[in-house]
Design a protein around this motif. Sequence first.
Motif, PDB file in Angstrom:
ATOM      1  N   LEU A  20      46.321 -21.167  73.509  1.00 55.95           N
ATOM      2  CA  LEU A  20      47.497 -22.023  73.707  1.00 55.95           C
ATOM      3  C   LEU A  20      48.753 -21.188  73.921  1.00 55.95           C
ATOM      4  O   LEU A  20      49.587 -21.524  74.769  1.00 55.95           O
ATOM      5  CB  LEU A  20      47.675 -22.953  72.509  1.00 55.95           C
ATOM      6  N   VAL A  21      48.896 -20.103  73.166  1.00 61.02           N
ATOM      7  CA  VAL A  21      50.054 -19.216  73.345  1.00 61.02           C
ATOM      8  C   VAL A  21      50.040 -18.596  74.736  1.00 61.02           C
ATOM      9  O   VAL A  21      51.064 -18.568  75.435  1.00 61.02           O
ATOM     10  CB  VAL A  21      50.074 -18.115  72.264  1.00 61.02           C
ATOM     11  N   LEU A  22      48.887 -18.105  75.160  1.00 66.36           N
ATOM     12  CA  LEU A  22      48.774 -17.489  76.479  1.00 66.36           C
ATOM     13  C   LEU A  22      49.084 -18.499  77.577  1.00 66.36           C
ATOM     14  O   LEU A  22      49.793 -18.178  78.545  1.00 66.36           O
ATOM     15  CB  LEU A  22      47.366 -16.915  76.674  1.00 66.36           C
ATOM     16  N   LEU A  23      48.575 -19.713  77.439  1.00 65.76           N
ATOM     17  CA  LEU A  23      48.827 -20.745  78.440  1.00 65.76           C
ATOM     18  C   LEU A  23      50.308 -21.081  78.514  1.00 65.76           C
ATOM     19  O   LEU A  23      50.865 -21.258  79.599  1.00 65.76           O
ATOM     20  CB  LEU A  23      48.015 -22.004  78.100  1.00 65.76           C
ATOM     21  N   ASN A  24      50.958 -21.135  77.361  1.00 64.31           N
ATOM     22  CA  ASN A  24      52.392 -21.430  77.322  1.00 64.31           C
ATOM     23  C   ASN A  24      53.205 -20.307  77.962  1.00 64.31           C
ATOM     24  O   ASN A  24      54.153 -20.549  78.716  1.00 64.31           O
ATOM     25  CB  ASN A  24      52.847 -21.639  75.881  1.00 64.31           C
ATOM     26  N   VAL A  25      52.823 -19.068  77.668  1.00 60.73           N
ATOM     27  CA  VAL A  25      53.517 -17.915  78.244  1.00 60.73           C
ATOM     28  C   VAL A  25      53.342 -17.887  79.759  1.00 60.73           C
ATOM     29  O   VAL A  25      54.293 -17.591  80.505  1.00 60.73           O
ATOM     30  CB  VAL A  25      53.009 -16.606  77.610  1.00 60.73           C
ATOM     31  N   LEU A  26      52.154 -18.209  80.234  1.00 62.83           N
ATOM     32  CA  LEU A  26      51.913 -18.254  81.676  1.00 62.83           C
ATOM     33  C   LEU A  26      52.790 -19.317  82.338  1.00 62.83           C
ATOM     34  O   LEU A  26      53.298 -19.108  83.450  1.00 62.83           O
ATOM     35  CB  LEU A  26      50.441 -18.547  81.962  1.00 62.83           C
ATOM     36  N   TRP A  27      52.978 -20.441  81.666  1.00 66.35           N
ATOM     37  CA  TRP A  27      53.853 -21.484  82.216  1.00 66.35           C
ATOM     38  C   TRP A  27      55.275 -20.950  82.383  1.00 66.35           C
ATOM     39  O   TRP A  27      55.913 -21.185  83.417  1.00 66.35           O
ATOM     40  CB  TRP A  27      53.867 -22.693  81.289  1.00 66.35           C
ATOM     41  N   ILE A  28      55.764 -20.225  81.391  1.00 65.54           N
ATOM     42  CA  ILE A  28      57.115 -19.657  81.465  1.00 65.54           C
ATOM     43  C   ILE A  28      57.203 -18.618  82.579  1.00 65.54           C
ATOM     44  O   ILE A  28      58.121 -18.643  83.405  1.00 65.54           O
ATOM     45  CB  ILE A  28      57.504 -19.027  80.112  1.00 65.54           C
ATOM     46  N   VAL A  29      56.224 -17.712  82.630  1.00 65.60           N
ATOM     47  CA  VAL A  29      56.235 -16.630  83.616  1.00 65.60           C
ATOM     48  C   VAL A  29      56.178 -17.181  85.039  1.00 65.60           C
ATOM     49  O   VAL A  29      56.972 -16.771  85.910  1.00 65.60           O
ATOM     50  CB  VAL A  29      55.058 -15.659  83.381  1.00 65.60           C
ATOM     51  N   PHE A  30      55.280 -18.110  85.293  1.00 62.33           N
ATOM     52  CA  PHE A  30      55.132 -18.637  86.645  1.00 62.33           C
ATOM     53  C   PHE A  30      56.273 -19.571  87.020  1.00 62.33           C
ATOM     54  O   PHE A  30      56.586 -19.710  88.209  1.00 62.33           O
ATOM     55  CB  PHE A  30      53.780 -19.338  86.787  1.00 62.33           C
ATOM     56  N   SER A  31      56.885 -20.227  86.046  1.00 62.61           N
ATOM     57  CA  SER A  31      58.074 -21.030  86.336  1.00 62.61           C
ATOM     58  C   SER A  31      59.213 -20.124  86.787  1.00 62.61           C
ATOM     59  O   SER A  31      59.910 -20.412  87.767  1.00 62.61           O
ATOM     60  CB  SER A  31      58.506 -21.828  85.099  1.00 62.61           C
ATOM     61  N   VAL A  32      59.398 -19.019  86.083  1.00 59.77           N
ATOM     62  CA  VAL A  32      60.434 -18.046  86.459  1.00 59.77           C
ATOM     63  C   VAL A  32      60.088 -17.389  87.785  1.00 59.77           C
ATOM     64  O   VAL A  32      60.962 -17.157  88.626  1.00 59.77           O
ATOM     65  CB  VAL A  32      60.596 -16.982  85.350  1.00 59.77           C
ATOM     66  N   PHE A  33      58.802 -17.106  87.995  1.00 60.53           N
ATOM     67  CA  PHE A  33      58.347 -16.499  89.247  1.00 60.53           C
ATOM     68  C   PHE A  33      58.709 -17.367  90.450  1.00 60.53           C
ATOM     69  O   PHE A  33      59.040 -16.863  91.525  1.00 60.53           O
ATOM     70  CB  PHE A  33      56.834 -16.285  89.192  1.00 60.53           C
ATOM     71  N   GLY A  34      58.668 -18.685  90.258  1.00 59.12           N
ATOM     72  CA  GLY A  34      59.059 -19.620  91.319  1.00 59.12           C
ATOM     73  C   GLY A  34      60.525 -19.969  91.266  1.00 59.12           C
ATOM     74  O   GLY A  34      60.941 -20.987  91.831  1.00 59.12           O
ATOM     75  N   LEU A  35      61.327 -19.127  90.569  1.00 64.94           N
ATOM     76  CA  LEU A  35      62.778 -19.354  90.419  1.00 64.94           C
ATOM     77  C   LEU A  35      63.060 -20.705  89.783  1.00 64.94           C
ATOM     78  O   LEU A  35      64.063 -21.353  90.082  1.00 64.94           O
ATOM     79  CB  LEU A  35      63.485 -19.240  91.779  1.00 64.94           C
ATOM     80  N   VAL A  36      62.184 -21.135  88.901  1.00 69.69           N
ATOM     81  CA  VAL A  36      62.268 -22.371  88.117  1.00 69.69           C
ATOM     82  C   VAL A  36      62.211 -23.607  89.007  1.00 69.69           C
ATOM     83  O   VAL A  36      61.323 -24.455  88.861  1.00 69.69           O
ATOM     84  CB  VAL A  36      63.534 -22.407  87.229  1.00 69.69           C
ATOM     85  N   ALA A  37      63.153 -23.721  89.942  1.00 65.40           N
ATOM     86  CA  ALA A  37      63.223 -24.915  90.782  1.00 65.40           C
ATOM     87  C   ALA A  37      61.932 -25.148  91.556  1.00 65.40           C
ATOM     88  O   ALA A  37      61.479 -26.284  91.715  1.00 65.40           O
ATOM     89  CB  ALA A  37      64.407 -24.796  91.748  1.00 65.40           C
ATOM     90  N   ALA A  38      61.327 -24.069  92.051  1.00 65.04           N
ATOM     91  CA  ALA A  38      60.093 -24.199  92.824  1.00 65.04           C
ATOM     92  C   ALA A  38      58.861 -23.826  92.013  1.00 65.04           C
ATOM     93  O   ALA A  38      57.736 -23.961  92.499  1.00 65.04           O
ATOM     94  CB  ALA A  38      60.162 -23.317  94.079  1.00 65.04           C
ATOM     95  N   GLY A  39      59.075 -23.382  90.774  1.00 64.07           N
ATOM     96  CA  GLY A  39      57.943 -22.916  89.985  1.00 64.07           C
ATOM     97  C   GLY A  39      57.521 -23.814  88.855  1.00 64.07           C
ATOM     98  O   GLY A  39      56.359 -23.799  88.442  1.00 64.07           O
ATOM     99  N   ILE A  40      58.447 -24.623  88.344  1.00 62.77           N
ATOM    100  CA  ILE A  40      58.150 -25.394  87.149  1.00 62.77           C
ATOM    101  C   ILE A  40      57.089 -26.468  87.375  1.00 62.77           C
ATOM    102  O   ILE A  40      56.243 -26.714  86.507  1.00 62.77           O
ATOM    103  CB  ILE A  40      59.450 -26.025  86.570  1.00 62.77           C
ATOM    104  N   PHE A  41      57.092 -27.078  88.561  1.00 58.69           N
ATOM    105  CA  PHE A  41      56.128 -28.153  88.816  1.00 58.69           C
ATOM    106  C   PHE A  41      54.711 -27.628  89.038  1.00 58.69           C
ATOM    107  O   PHE A  41      53.765 -28.158  88.439  1.00 58.69           O
ATOM    108  CB  PHE A  41      56.601 -29.020  89.983  1.00 58.69           C
ATOM    109  N   PRO A  42      54.507 -26.612  89.883  1.00 62.25           N
ATOM    110  CA  PRO A  42      53.149 -26.067  89.988  1.00 62.25           C
ATOM    111  C   PRO A  42      52.681 -25.407  88.700  1.00 62.25           C
ATOM    112  O   PRO A  42      51.489 -25.434  88.383  1.00 62.25           O
ATOM    113  CB  PRO A  42      53.252 -25.051  91.127  1.00 62.25           C
ATOM    114  N   ALA A  43      53.604 -24.826  87.914  1.00 63.51           N
ATOM    115  CA  ALA A  43      53.217 -24.231  86.635  1.00 63.51           C
ATOM    116  C   ALA A  43      52.765 -25.316  85.660  1.00 63.51           C
ATOM    117  O   ALA A  43      51.783 -25.141  84.922  1.00 63.51           O
ATOM    118  CB  ALA A  43      54.383 -23.446  86.039  1.00 63.51           C
TER     119      ALA A  43
END
Length: 221
Positions: A20-43
């Motif tokens: 669960l921790v790893l999954l949550n961290v991946l959500w944060i990393v990939f959201s930031v990777f997509g500059l949040v605006a384009a990353g939060i939804f696919p994450a």
Amino acid sequence: MNGKQIVTNLDYLLHWIVRLVLLNVLWIVFSVFGLVAAGIFPATTAVLGVARKWQMGEEDLKIWNTFKQIYRQEFLASNIMGWILSIVGIILYLNYQVLSSLGDEMVFVVPFAFYFIFFFYTILVIWSFPLLTHYKATCLQHFKNGIIIGLSKIHYTILSGTVIFAGIYFSLSYPGVIPFFTVSVIGMGCMWFSLQIFRQLDGQQNKLSNTSEIEEQPTLA
């Protein structure tokens, strides 16, 4: 319970905590990777997709590879869906501000209509992304199916909404859990309730597939 069982159960619990921790961290990393605006939804879609696979028995999957695959695969569709919902949400919020400023000057039917629309919007927010992770369909079909499921299975809609509200409320009360558990736990909870419905629909689809073809019935992802 003997010592060996305690150790086994503790190991199982710690194993899931790490997941669960790893999954949550991946959500944060990939959201930031997509500059949040384009990353939060696919994450977010990827979190639900991984949770779906876990709950369907694929507990030994490689989290990083699976997350990245779903993120890329649903990048466009999830952003289209997410931004449609976001724009509608912004419009509803602006309308709410206008209604609040009018006070007693507005006709009774206006706030009633607003909350009626907001109710349907909430259903779409709860069901659209779980549908995206489980079925292959267009954005419009996901919205339509989300409304149908949300209304016909209103108790599951309420339970999923409660999971989201409770997760956000607890996280705001204890911000330290946000980087580690918030999104992953909410995703697991919402996906569990969603799969209860999806399994029923899939079972009905399998029974009917031998006799007739259901119009606009989505196929499994």
